[in-house]
Each structure stands twice: as structure tokens, then as C-alpha cells.
Design a protein around this motif. Structure first.
Motif, PDB file in Angstrom:
ATOM      1  N   ASP A   1       0.844  -1.301   0.145  1.00  0.00           N
ATOM      2  CA  ASP A   1       0.267  -0.050   0.053  1.00  0.00           C
ATOM      3  C   ASP A   1       0.800   1.247  -0.060  1.00  0.00           C
ATOM      4  O   ASP A   1       0.280   2.524   0.207  1.00  0.00           O
ATOM      5  CB  ASP A   1      -0.993  -0.027   1.256  1.00  0.00           C
ATOM      6  CG  ASP A   1      -0.228   0.109   2.672  1.00  0.00           C
ATOM      7  OD1 ASP A   1       0.995  -0.027   2.345  1.00  0.00           O
ATOM      8  OD2 ASP A   1      -0.771   0.482   3.691  1.00  0.00           O
TER       9      ASP A   1
ATOM     10  N   GLY B   1       0.208   8.196  -2.616  1.00  0.00           N
ATOM     11  CA  GLY B   1      -0.871   9.047  -3.466  1.00  0.00           C
ATOM     12  C   GLY B   1      -1.607   9.685  -2.818  1.00  0.00           C
ATOM     13  O   GLY B   1      -2.231  10.997  -3.115  1.00  0.00           O
ATOM     14  N   ALA B   2      -2.293   9.411  -1.432  1.00  0.00           N
ATOM     15  CA  ALA B   2      -3.299  10.048  -0.862  1.00  0.00           C
ATOM     16  C   ALA B   2      -2.528  11.206  -0.098  1.00  0.00           C
ATOM     17  O   ALA B   2      -3.192  12.476  -0.055  1.00  0.00           O
ATOM     18  CB  ALA B   2      -3.760   9.134   0.425  1.00  0.00           C
TER      19      ALA B   2
ATOM     20  N   ARG C   1      -0.559   3.577  -2.479  1.00  0.00           N
ATOM     21  CA  ARG C   1      -1.762   4.458  -2.296  1.00  0.00           C
ATOM     22  C   ARG C   1      -1.413   5.348  -1.157  1.00  0.00           C
ATOM     23  O   ARG C   1      -2.079   6.366  -0.982  1.00  0.00           O
ATOM     24  CB  ARG C   1      -2.853   3.280  -1.658  1.00  0.00           C
ATOM     25  CG  ARG C   1      -3.160   2.373  -2.856  1.00  0.00           C
ATOM     26  CD  ARG C   1      -4.073   1.288  -2.438  1.00  0.00           C
ATOM     27  NE  ARG C   1      -3.992   0.440  -1.608  1.00  0.00           N
ATOM     28  CZ  ARG C   1      -3.466  -0.759  -1.917  1.00  0.00           C
ATOM     29  NH1 ARG C   1      -2.866  -1.070  -3.057  1.00  0.00           N
ATOM     30  NH2 ARG C   1      -3.039  -1.548  -1.018  1.00  0.00           N
ATOM     31  N   ARG C   2      -0.524   5.253  -0.205  1.00  0.00           N
ATOM     32  CA  ARG C   2      -0.493   6.040   0.949  1.00  0.00           C
ATOM     33  C   ARG C   2       0.304   7.338   0.527  1.00  0.00           C
ATOM     34  O   ARG C   2      -0.052   8.150   0.850  1.00  0.00           O
ATOM     35  CB  ARG C   2       0.375   5.281   2.131  1.00  0.00           C
ATOM     36  CG  ARG C   2      -0.254   4.200   2.975  1.00  0.00           C
ATOM     37  CD  ARG C   2       0.635   3.442   3.730  1.00  0.00           C
ATOM     38  NE  ARG C   2       1.308   4.386   4.533  1.00  0.00           N
ATOM     39  CZ  ARG C   2       2.421   4.168   5.194  1.00  0.00           C
ATOM     40  NH1 ARG C   2       3.192   2.987   4.796  1.00  0.00           N
ATOM     41  NH2 ARG C   2       3.042   4.996   6.079  1.00  0.00           N
TER      42      ARG C   2
ATOM     43  N   ARG D   1      -2.417  10.267  -7.751  1.00  0.00           N
ATOM     44  CA  ARG D   1      -2.982   9.007  -7.779  1.00  0.00           C
ATOM     45  C   ARG D   1      -2.915   8.315  -9.135  1.00  0.00           C
ATOM     46  O   ARG D   1      -3.875   7.990  -9.850  1.00  0.00           O
ATOM     47  CB  ARG D   1      -4.387   9.133  -7.313  1.00  0.00           C
ATOM     48  CG  ARG D   1      -4.393   9.361  -5.656  1.00  0.00           C
ATOM     49  CD  ARG D   1      -5.958   9.466  -5.291  1.00  0.00           C
ATOM     50  NE  ARG D   1      -6.112   9.639  -3.747  1.00  0.00           N
ATOM     51  CZ  ARG D   1      -6.142  10.847  -3.272  1.00  0.00           C
ATOM     52  NH1 ARG D   1      -5.966  11.920  -4.102  1.00  0.00           N
ATOM     53  NH2 ARG D   1      -6.278  10.715  -1.839  1.00  0.00           N
TER      54      ARG D   1
ATOM     55  N   LEU E   1      -1.153   2.413  -7.659  1.00  0.00           N
ATOM     56  CA  LEU E   1      -2.281   2.157  -6.717  1.00  0.00           C
ATOM     57  C   LEU E   1      -2.477   0.542  -6.596  1.00  0.00           C
ATOM     58  O   LEU E   1      -2.724   0.174  -5.573  1.00  0.00           O
ATOM     59  CB  LEU E   1      -3.602   2.811  -7.150  1.00  0.00           C
ATOM     60  CG  LEU E   1      -3.191   4.453  -7.226  1.00  0.00           C
ATOM     61  CD1 LEU E   1      -4.785   4.908  -7.668  1.00  0.00           C
ATOM     62  CD2 LEU E   1      -2.633   4.889  -6.166  1.00  0.00           C
ATOM     63  N   HIS E   2      -2.611  -0.245  -7.634  1.00  0.00           N
ATOM     64  CA  HIS E   2      -3.104  -1.646  -7.347  1.00  0.00           C
ATOM     65  C   HIS E   2      -2.667  -2.319  -8.577  1.00  0.00           C
ATOM     66  O   HIS E   2      -2.258  -1.888  -9.525  1.00  0.00           O
ATOM     67  CB  HIS E   2      -4.787  -1.579  -7.497  1.00  0.00           C
ATOM     68  CG  HIS E   2      -5.535  -0.874  -6.665  1.00  0.00           C
ATOM     69  ND1 HIS E   2      -5.490  -1.565  -5.217  1.00  0.00           N
ATOM     70  CD2 HIS E   2      -6.007   0.217  -6.399  1.00  0.00           C
ATOM     71  CE1 HIS E   2      -6.397  -0.565  -4.577  1.00  0.00           C
ATOM     72  NE2 HIS E   2      -6.501   0.557  -5.126  1.00  0.00           N
TER      73      HIS E   2
END
Length: 286
Positions: free
Chosen positions: A188, A194-195, A191-192, A200, A205-206
Motif C-alpha cells: 500500500d 498518493g493520498a 496508495r499512501r 493517484r 495504486l493496485h
């Protein structure tokens, strides 16, 4: 100072700009000698103040100390990135945003930057430059406090396309630096980051969205990798940092951090020890 100056009332929203740039990318097919009429045009964001909650989230994910009244060396890049994306997602910018690779960054901090200060932020494309693999956009970001330049960076972004340049000779790799630590990176991290940063991009992200762009799983943001290295390395108040992004870091994964005082590297683990990021830290002399 040349070119058109556009003053913004607030920072652009990064998500819609990334989507717009993606939609326009298939219609941009650069080749040798491509030019950008907007070279030198500046976007200016006056009276910029830092969101301290987002700053704290950024500090945590990158490994910087939290709660100090000073900005991490790399944080102004986060502040300037939406302005750079507004330029590079524009109709007149000739390089496709999809596939554009951040290849290097040089950061100069002239003095400590107060987290609670008010700044003027300026971003412009300085030039397009021919590269053996395509065309690079050279993007300059500047931060001013009371008119004085306190922080600046130069980033290069590469768009690959057919070129007429002869293949460059491979330069010999310098001796590996001594390994100081090994980091196991969670799935993650993208994602962290990106936040915290607003970036993003789906490749970070995935695994599923990363595979759509040719990666076996999500990759770490390049600016997260260099920020994490600098958090571990440390930097003086007045400093110039140069970093090259050499290969993507897959998430989850493991990497080694190596440094010798001036130079630093992020390498893969195991026998290959592939270099992901290399750079150096140089104090500014009075």
C-alpha cells in the motif's frame, strides 16, 4: 523573465488533470524536432500555504520527522506538481502524458522553509530537449518567500519515440556503495503516498491498474523513493541534491539503501542488486 505569466487563484485539482492528460495522450504523436509553443510560459500561485495535515501524512509515509516547523526538502515538488500537470496535460503540450517518465530531478534549497510560511510558487517548462530515446521536457519549479528564491528544482520527463540518434555507449557503473539498511515495502505504499501527495496515478495504486500499463504489479512513485532515501540520508539546510530514477520499484518488495556520505543509492536485493535510484547530496557553499 520571458513568456506569458498566468496567476492562479488556487492550486489546480490534480485528478481531473491526470484524466484529461490521459484522454489527450493518444492524439499526441511526437517525433524528432518536436517543439512546444508554451516554452517559458509561467503558472504562478501566490500566497501559498501548506496544509499541515497533508504534510504530516507525507512525512509519515516518506520517513521524515513529523511535527517540525520546516518543510522536507522534497515537499515543494508535491506543491508544484499540479501546476506542472496543468501544463503537460494541456492541448498544446506536444508530449503524451501517458507513458511520460520522470527520469531525474535536481533540487536546490537555499534556506530552511517554514511549514507555516506563505510562499509564491512558479512552474514552467524551460525547454524540450532531444534524447537518444525520444524527447525530454525540462520542468522548473521555484518557491519564493518575500520575493527571494528559497527553493528550486529542475525535473526531466521523457517521452519515448522514434529518434535519429545513434545508440549511446554505456558508461561504466561506479562501485556499489556500502549498504546501510534493507527496507521491506508494503503493497500500500503507492496508495499512501498518493493520498498524501495527490498523485493517484493508477500505476502506483493496485496490481490490476498497473498491469494495464505493462507492469506486473504496482510500482512506487519515483519521488517517494528519493524522498525516502533523503529522509534516511539527511541533508544540510542549504543543499543541492541530484537524483536519477533508473528502474521502477515493484510493490510489495524489498530494497537496500546504500550511501557513503555524498552519494546514495536504492538497490534491489539479492545478487543482481539492480539500481533503482542513484543520487548525491552536496552542501551549498556560501
Amino acid at each position: 523573465m520571458t513568456g506569458v505569466v498566468t496567476t492562479l487563484s488556487g492550486p489546480p485539482s490534480l485528478g481531473p488533470l491526470l484524466a484529461l492528460g490521459a484522454l489527450r495522450s493518444p492524439f499526441k504523436r511526437p517525433g524528432p524536432g518536436v517543439t512546444f509553443p508554451g516554452t517559458g510560459d509561467r503558472l504562478v500561485l501566490p500566497d501559498l500555504r501548506v496544509d499541515l495535515a497533508r504534510l504530516a501524512a507525507y512525512e509519515r509515509v516518506c520517513g521524515f520527522p513529523t511535527g517540525e516547523d520546516s518543510l522536507p526538502l522534497t515537499y515543494p515538488h508535491v506543491l508544484g506538481f499540479p501546476l506542472a500537470m496543468r501544463i503537460m496535460s494541456g492541448r498544446g503540450f506536444p508530449l503524451p502524458l501517458l507513458g511520460l517518465v520522470h527520469t531525474s530531478i535536481e533540487i536546490t534549497r537555499h534556506t530552511t522553509l517554514a511549514a507555516t510560511g506563505s510562499y509564491e510558487l512558479t512552474v514552467h517548462v524551460e525547454r524540450l530537449a532531444a534524447h537518444r530515446r525520444g524527447t525530454e521536457a525540462v520542468v522548473v519549479t521555484e518557491l519564493r518567500d518575500g520575493g527571494a528564491l528559497v527553493w528550486e528544482s529542475t525535473s526531466t520527463y521523457l517521452a519515448r519515440h522514434r529518434t535519429e540518434a545513434a545508440p549511446a555507449e554505456r558508461e561504466p557503473e561506479p562501485d556499489p556503495l556500502p549498504v546501510l539498511d534493507e527496507w521491506r515495502l508494503a503493497a500500500d505504499v503507492g496508495r499512501r503516498y498518493g493520498a498524501a501527495s495527490g498523485d493517484r496515478n493508477p500505476i502506483h495504486l493496485h496490481p490490476l491498474t498497473a498491469r494495464l500499463f505493462g507492469f506486473p504489479r504496482a510500482i512506487a512513485h519515483g519521488m517517494w523513493t528519493v524522498a525516502r532515501c533523503l529522509a534516511a540520508h539527511g541533508t544540510p539546510q542549504a543543499v543541492r541534491v541530484r537524483a536519477e530514477f533508473r528502474a521502477p520499484v515493484l510493490l510489495p518488495g524489498a530494497v537496500t539503501f546504500a550511501a557513503d556520505g555524498e552519494r546514495f543509492e536504492l538497490r534491489g536485493t539479492g545478487d543482481s542488486g539492480r539500481v533503482h535510484v542513484s543520487g548525491r547530496v552536496d552542501p551549498l557553499t556560501p
